[in-house]
Scaffold this active site. Structure first.
Site, PDB file in Angstrom:
ATOM      1  N   ASP A 456       1.632  -6.074   4.510  1.00  0.00           N
ATOM      2  CA  ASP A 456       1.751  -5.346   3.250  1.00  0.00           C
ATOM      3  C   ASP A 456       1.080  -6.107   2.107  1.00  0.00           C
ATOM      4  OD1 ASP A 456       2.528  -3.193   1.668  1.00  0.00           O
ATOM      5  OD2 ASP A 456       4.585  -3.201   2.408  1.00  0.00           O
ATOM      6  N   ASP A 522       3.039   5.604   1.608  1.00  0.00           N
ATOM      7  CA  ASP A 522       4.489   5.440   1.691  1.00  0.00           C
ATOM      8  C   ASP A 522       5.206   6.784   1.651  1.00  0.00           C
ATOM      9  OD1 ASP A 522       4.528   2.708   1.937  1.00  0.00           O
ATOM     10  OD2 ASP A 522       4.772   2.317  -0.200  1.00  0.00           O
TER      11      ASP A 522
END
Length: 727
Positions: A456, A522
């Site tokens: 990430d 997301d």
């Protein structure tokens, strides 16, 4: 591949698939005379194009400007638009006039071709090497390397940009913008005079990145129109642009955006630009197919079937408990999951997003015996074990930041940049910082036999400088991130990495030289994901795009959707689950298991076939699918995004099939029988399994069912028997 000489012009043609690049290498920097449809292997074409390239224009006659600027345009050649090179020696030597010194052409059309050209400017003491490649799949890419040949003194590079010409028929531009949870939103407009510039200055590719810049004929679509597309393959600051000069020339280009002083070449040093990728085709599907084939042909492309992923983020967030996670893994195994990924929250002091980044040690407060009990339970269930990291980041509230505040990227000692998600960026260009992160992560991979990293990157690089010197460091940070991925993969063969960056904020072809898939967003609300995946698929094949089934009510939009719509959307990607399965009913678990089984049954087709999209005339409906390479099988979905102004949908015309094969239309084998609720029941072709020729399916199509909004109908086509060709 051929070469022709017309006067002083030396012209080479690179040809592969349906594309040709005609390049003049005689005048310093190479000039592309033609980038587009494949030409016959005929030297007369090259002589003709070479003659055209010598034509001069300009009503005032003051500038003898070549019709085709070089791939690195120079003002000394008459180019008055965006310069290819901006740089200087303490304010001097700001303009170049490169002279060709040699070139080599290698390869052949079925294997790919490479043209390397060299040039020098003795006055400013620079050497330039330009590389132009055309892959066997028809994907072109180019880059340039600039070397300071002086015996003393630095040369500062402020910008280097590469360009390719497109013809006057390129009347429209399509590119993309977006934000977190709404990545790759298309925007389209005429190809106006001036420069359409899309800069990314976030230090990562960015949710708002142009991603792909496409120029095309009027009203081009997925299956119609001629299109030219470019992609700047760089994960740091970058630019992609389209330019229409008053002389009528149209260019597409790109490069890195350099901050002040980031590249200063000492004698003998070289700066190399990012690759600029380029594809020409008829319709956007042709562009996508070339990119997909090119990526799949790489030796590093994932070869094994893409395992069904169970990711814990939206199931438990930071609330980690060993028994809960083992229960989640057990339920995942029962529905067919093959890879379990423990997301954020497992490391030292991590209870929310305010603490712990940089402290890559398993938190003994939650995991007194480490992650072994979870990892062993996951493996005993037949699943791989994956782990979340954010290697380039650090929280203020962390042992690492307290020990090494000088490792934080900042404009100088006086202050820190604005925080984002309560975190800063770790300066990986500092060798000690790089080694600390490398050894911490590498040790965990070895100890727990980690198969997969969700990598990430949750904030922009704001005022990203070396805190000790004040020097800008985005360029160096980008190279260091690449080097960290490269070294981890070298040490741990078989390790797979997912590129995640606040969702889909780092999606580019350079990071994908090191990663096996991207997390597209997301947001896993299937309505939003239909849009996001549609456009992400212009560059990436389905197996490289993570797509998960979430909870009935999406965490990011608060919209509620049927399991059928959620799963039908995830099916056309690298399928996964991001749902607290403890809250699912037995009926939902059974249905989810059937979708997982369908994915496993069809993933070879989905992850090797050709992605196709119907240019359906009603924006309320989309139809898309994947056709096998031999065109004997296909999987399609008809999607209702909204209500329609029409009382009934039109016919779905299915492209890319073999016109001389007959196809049986089949429903997918789910126990419910119908995947969606419709206003008028299931269509007759869903129930009757008709046999129809590929020619009729593309020319006439199937009657679209009257779906309620936010529903999808999935169906298959299987070749039945050859249809007799007309004599």
């Amino acid at each position: 591949m051929s070469m022709s000489t017309a006067g002083s012009v030396r012209v080479h043609t690179l040809t592969a698939a349906a594309t040709s690049l005609v390049v003049d290498v005689s005048s310093g920097v190479p000039r592309v005379l033609h980038w587009g449809a494949r030409l016959d292997d005929n030297p007369a074409h090259e002589r003709f194009l070479a003659t055209l390239s010598e034509a001069q224009f300009g009503a005032d006659g003051l500038l003898g400007q070549h019709r085709h600027p070089a791939v690195l345009p120079e003002q000394s050649a008459g180019w008055m638009g965006t310069p290819g090179l901006e740089g200087h020696r303490n304010g001097t030597a700001f303009s170049t006039q490169f002279v060709a010194t040699g070139h080599e052409l290698s390869g052949r059309p079925d294997q790919g071709q490479v043209l390397v050209s060299r040039a020098v400017d003795e006055a400013v003491q620079l050497a330039l090497t330009t590389t132009i490649e055309l892959s066997a799949e028809g994907v072109a890419r180019l880059r340039a390397a600039l070397t300071n040949t002086a015996e003393s003194g630095t040369f500062t590079v402020d910008a280097m940009r590469l360009v390719l010409p497109v013809p006057a028929e390129a009347q429209e531009i399509l590119d993309f913008t977006g934000r977190h949870l709404r990545e790759r939103s298309p925007q389209r407009h005429p190809f106006h005079a001036g420069t359409h510039v899309r800069e990314g200055r976030r230090g990562r590719t960015g949710s708002d990145a142009s991603f792909l810049l496409v120029a095309g004929t009027t009203d081009f679509g997925f299956r119609r129109g001629e299109v030219w597309a470019v992609h700047t393959a760089w994960s740091g600051n970058h630019v992609t642009f389209a330019e229409l000069g008053l002389n009528g020339l149209r260019l597409l280009g790109g490069g890195e955006v350099l901050l002040p002083g980031e590249v200063t070449l000492e004698p003998g040093n070289t700066y190399t630009t990012p690759w600029l990728y380029a594809v020409h085709g008829n319709g956007l599907d042709a562009v996508a197919a070339a990119f997909h084939q090119h990526l799949r042909a790489r030796a590093t492309h994932p070869a094994s079937p893409r395992p069904v992923v169970l990711n814990t983020w939206e199931a438990v967030y930071f609330d980690h408990d060993v028994d809960t996670l083992i229960e989640l893994a057990t339920l995942g195994s029962k529905v067919g999951a093959e890879r379990f990924v423990l997301d954020d929250g497992w490391f030292l002091g991590r209870r929310d997003d305010r603490k712990g980044l940089g402290d890559w040690q398993v938190d003994p407060a939650i995991w007194p015996k480490g992650l072994h009990s979870l990892a062993e339970a996951v493996r005993s269930l037949g699943m791989q074990f994956g782990l979340w990291f954010e290697p380039e980041m650090v929280n203020d509230d962390s042992e690492l930041a307290r020990a090494h505040p000088e490792w934080i990227l900042a404009p100088g000692d006086g202050r820190l940049p604005l925080t984002g998600r309560h975190q800063h960026v770790l300066n990986l260009a500092i060798p000690d910082a790089f080694d600390h992160v490398l050894e911490s992560i590498s040790a965990l991979i070895a100890e727990y036999r980690i198969d997969y990293i969700k990598w990430d990157h949750n904030r922009d690089l704001v005022e990203a400088g070396d805190r000790r010197t004040g020097e800008a460091k985005v360029h160096a940070q980008t190279l260091a991130a690449y080097a960290l991925m490269d070294e981890l993969r070298r040490r741990h063969p078989g390790l797979e990495i997912e590129s995640c960056s606040s969702g889909g904020g780092r999606v580019d072809l350079e990071v994908l030289q090191r990663t096996d898939r991207v997390w597209a967003s997301d947001c896993i609300d299937p309505l939003e994901r239909q849009r996001i995946q549609r456009w992400t698929g212009l560059l990436l094949p389905t197996e490289m795009v993570g797509s998960h089934v979430g909870a009935p009510t999406a965490h990011t939009t608060d919209r509620t959707h049927s399991l059928a719509f959620r799963a039908a959307t995830a099916l056309f990607g690298h399928f996964g689950i991001e749902w607290d399965l403890r809250n699912a009913s037995p009926e939902e678990l059974e249905e989810l298991g059937e979708w997982v089984a369908l994915y496993k049954q069809e993933r070879e087709l989905l992850h090797s076939g050709t992605a196709v999209h119907c240019d359906y005339p009603d924006d309320a409906y989309w139809a898309h699918g994947v056709v096998s390479r031999d065109r004997t099988r296909a999987l399609f979905t008809f999607v209702a995004l909204d209500t329609s102004a029409a009382a009934q949908p039109g016919r779905i015309r299915l492209p890319a099939l073999d016109p001389d094969l007959s196809y049986r239309v089949e429903s997918v084998p789910l126990s419910a029988g119908a995947l969606v609720r419709t206003r008028s029941g299931q269509p007759s072709w869903w129930l009757d399994r008709p046999v129809i020729s590929g020619r009729a399916l593309e020319a006439v199509g199937l009657q679209g069912p009257m779906l309620y909004p936010e529903q999808a109908l999935v169906f298959r086509l299987a070749a039945d028997q050859p249809t007799l060709k007309r004599s």
